[in-house]
Design a protein around this motif. Structure first.
Motif, PDB file in Angstrom:
ATOM      1  N   CYS A  86       0.828  -1.211   0.000  1.00  0.00           N
ATOM      2  CA  CYS A  86       0.000   0.000   0.000  1.00  0.00           C
ATOM      3  C   CYS A  86       0.860   1.257   0.000  1.00  0.00           C
ATOM      4  O   CYS A  86       0.408   2.336   0.385  1.00  0.00           O
ATOM      5  N   CYS A  91      -6.032   4.491  -2.069  1.00  0.00           N
ATOM      6  CA  CYS A  91      -6.869   3.305  -1.890  1.00  0.00           C
ATOM      7  C   CYS A  91      -7.474   2.866  -3.225  1.00  0.00           C
ATOM      8  O   CYS A  91      -7.511   1.669  -3.542  1.00  0.00           O
ATOM      9  N   ARG A 113       2.774  -4.302   3.950  1.00  0.00           N
ATOM     10  CA  ARG A 113       2.794  -2.850   4.068  1.00  0.00           C
ATOM     11  C   ARG A 113       3.660  -2.275   2.964  1.00  0.00           C
ATOM     12  O   ARG A 113       3.301  -1.305   2.310  1.00  0.00           O
ATOM     13  N   PRO A 126       2.815   6.526   5.525  1.00  0.00           N
ATOM     14  CA  PRO A 126       1.622   6.136   4.769  1.00  0.00           C
ATOM     15  C   PRO A 126       1.201   7.222   3.773  1.00  0.00           C
ATOM     16  O   PRO A 126       1.367   8.417   4.032  1.00  0.00           O
ATOM     17  N   HIS A 127       0.700   6.800   2.641  1.00  0.00           N
ATOM     18  CA  HIS A 127       0.162   7.737   1.664  1.00  0.00           C
ATOM     19  C   HIS A 127      -1.075   8.393   2.277  1.00  0.00           C
ATOM     20  O   HIS A 127      -1.921   7.714   2.862  1.00  0.00           O
ATOM     21  N   PRO A 128      -1.218   9.721   2.160  1.00  0.00           N
ATOM     22  CA  PRO A 128      -2.365  10.404   2.790  1.00  0.00           C
ATOM     23  C   PRO A 128      -3.715   9.908   2.293  1.00  0.00           C
ATOM     24  O   PRO A 128      -4.712   9.972   3.028  1.00  0.00           O
ATOM     25  N   TYR A 131      -4.047   3.219   2.105  1.00  0.00           N
ATOM     26  CA  TYR A 131      -4.259   2.375   3.274  1.00  0.00           C
ATOM     27  C   TYR A 131      -3.139   2.613   4.272  1.00  0.00           C
ATOM     28  O   TYR A 131      -1.965   2.699   3.910  1.00  0.00           O
ATOM     29  N   GLN A 132      -3.508   2.703   5.533  1.00  0.00           N
ATOM     30  CA  GLN A 132      -2.557   3.076   6.569  1.00  0.00           C
ATOM     31  C   GLN A 132      -1.782   1.886   7.138  1.00  0.00           C
ATOM     32  O   GLN A 132      -0.751   2.070   7.771  1.00  0.00           O
ATOM     33  N   SER A 133      -2.290   0.700   6.937  1.00  0.00           N
ATOM     34  CA  SER A 133      -1.643  -0.487   7.498  1.00  0.00           C
ATOM     35  C   SER A 133      -1.938  -1.702   6.642  1.00  0.00           C
ATOM     36  O   SER A 133      -2.835  -1.679   5.785  1.00  0.00           O
ATOM     37  N   ASP A 136      -5.540  -2.897   7.084  1.00  0.00           N
ATOM     38  CA  ASP A 136      -6.492  -2.147   6.260  1.00  0.00           C
ATOM     39  C   ASP A 136      -6.480  -2.662   4.825  1.00  0.00           C
ATOM     40  O   ASP A 136      -7.533  -2.796   4.183  1.00  0.00           O
TER      41      ASP A 136
END
Length: 307
Positions: A86, A91, A113, A126-128, A131-133, A136
């Motif tokens: 990610c 997303c 990740r 993480p990309h704004p 996906y943060q994790s 996710d």
């Protein structure tokens, strides 16, 4: 107690219920592509549970990974697992890749990740809009299709994990999101893997923890990579490769012996599934499998088309 993952099995002299899988990376050039497909053709008759195809730092090999797994689906009887991260993607962009895999006939994703585009060891941000994790990412993958999802595991703890409790919490979150198997970072001290499995089971996590095995084709190269990923390189391993910098044939023989020795010890501890990081070099991995007693199936898969 070792968890035995259901799937195809092979005859191992003196043991039973041994299964293998192989990891490849997508080729950058026409020559590398031929090497890759020669390797796949060489290893296919061993009928691995699956073969995975990596995804470069920052998603840098996205198209090549997709092309490789799509060709495996079309031209072989192997079951491909596409790596997916990610990193540096929204997303929507990641979901598009997942849908593309499903449409291509891929039913297994290795969800990670991922490493920043700057490479392994750099700080992950993480990309704004992404996906943060990994958890996710897995949840989204499972919403899009009924994929089998494998994830990473770290016998010596992820370099960014502040504690073992956090490490277990992260793995449990992946499982709760839908992960069905964990494949470990490479390691050379089997006690690290065995202790890790004990921690995982004590945390109530029951998915298979498949050991990742890397034949040491380049001691200098693997030492450098290990330093970035938090993996230990024991002194005894350095001594095995001492003085072999200019002797590639002897390095291969030693690498095969070291890896076979490691795997046989794990078999003696009840481990039955193994994931080999092939580095797109089939002969060395094939030799290790042969020493373990694995033999080509009488009903081998159809040959890989190379035209």
């Amino acid at each position: 107690m070792a968890y035995i993952d259901p799937g195809r099995r092979f005859r191992l002299t003196g043991h039973s219920d041994i299964a293998v899988s192989f990891e490849f990376f997508p080729p950058k050039t026409e020559k590398m592509e031929q090497t890759l497909w020669n390797s796949i053709e060489r290893l296919a008759p061993l009928e691995p549970n699956f073969v995975s195809v990596t995804y470069g730092a920052g998603g840098s090999t996205r198209e090549r990974t997709h092309a490789t797994v799509s060709r495996i689906v079309k031209e072989t009887n192997l079951k491909p697992a596409a790596h997916l991260t990610c990193v540096d993607a929204t997303c929507a962009e990641v979901d598009e890749v997942v849908q593309g895999y499903w449409d291509a006939g891929v039913r297994h994703i290795v969800a990670l990740r991922g490493d920043p585009a700057a490479g392994v060891g750099e700080k992950y941000i993480p990309h704004p809009g992404g996906y943060q994790s990994t958890a996710d990412l897995i949840a989204s993958i499972k919403r899009i299709g009924d994929f089998e999802v494998s994830v990473s595991a770290y016998p010596e703890k992820h370099p960014e994990s502040p504690s073992w409790d956090v490490e277990m919490d992260v793995l449990k979150a992946k499982v709760d999101a839908g992960a069905t198997r964990a494949i470990t970072q490479f390691f050379f001290r089997n006690e690290d893997y065995l202790r890790y499995v004990e921690r995982v089971r004590a945390a109530g996590i029951e998915i298979p923890i498949v050991p990742g095995i890397v034949p040491v084709t380049s001691f200098k190269g693997i030492s450098s990579f290990a330093a970035k990923t938090g993996a230990s390189v024991p002194d005894w391993l350095a001594r095995r490769f001492e003085g072999l910098d200019d002797d590639p044939k002897m390095r291969e023989l030693v690498a095969a012996a070291v890896a076979a020795e490691q795997v046989m010890d794990l078999v003696d501890h009840g481990v039955s599934d193994f994931h080999f990081y092939t580095m797109n070099k089939a002969d060395l991995v094939y030799a290790i499998c042969h020493m373990l007693g694995l033999r080509e199936s009488e009903a081998a898969p159809e040959p890989v088309a190379t035209a």
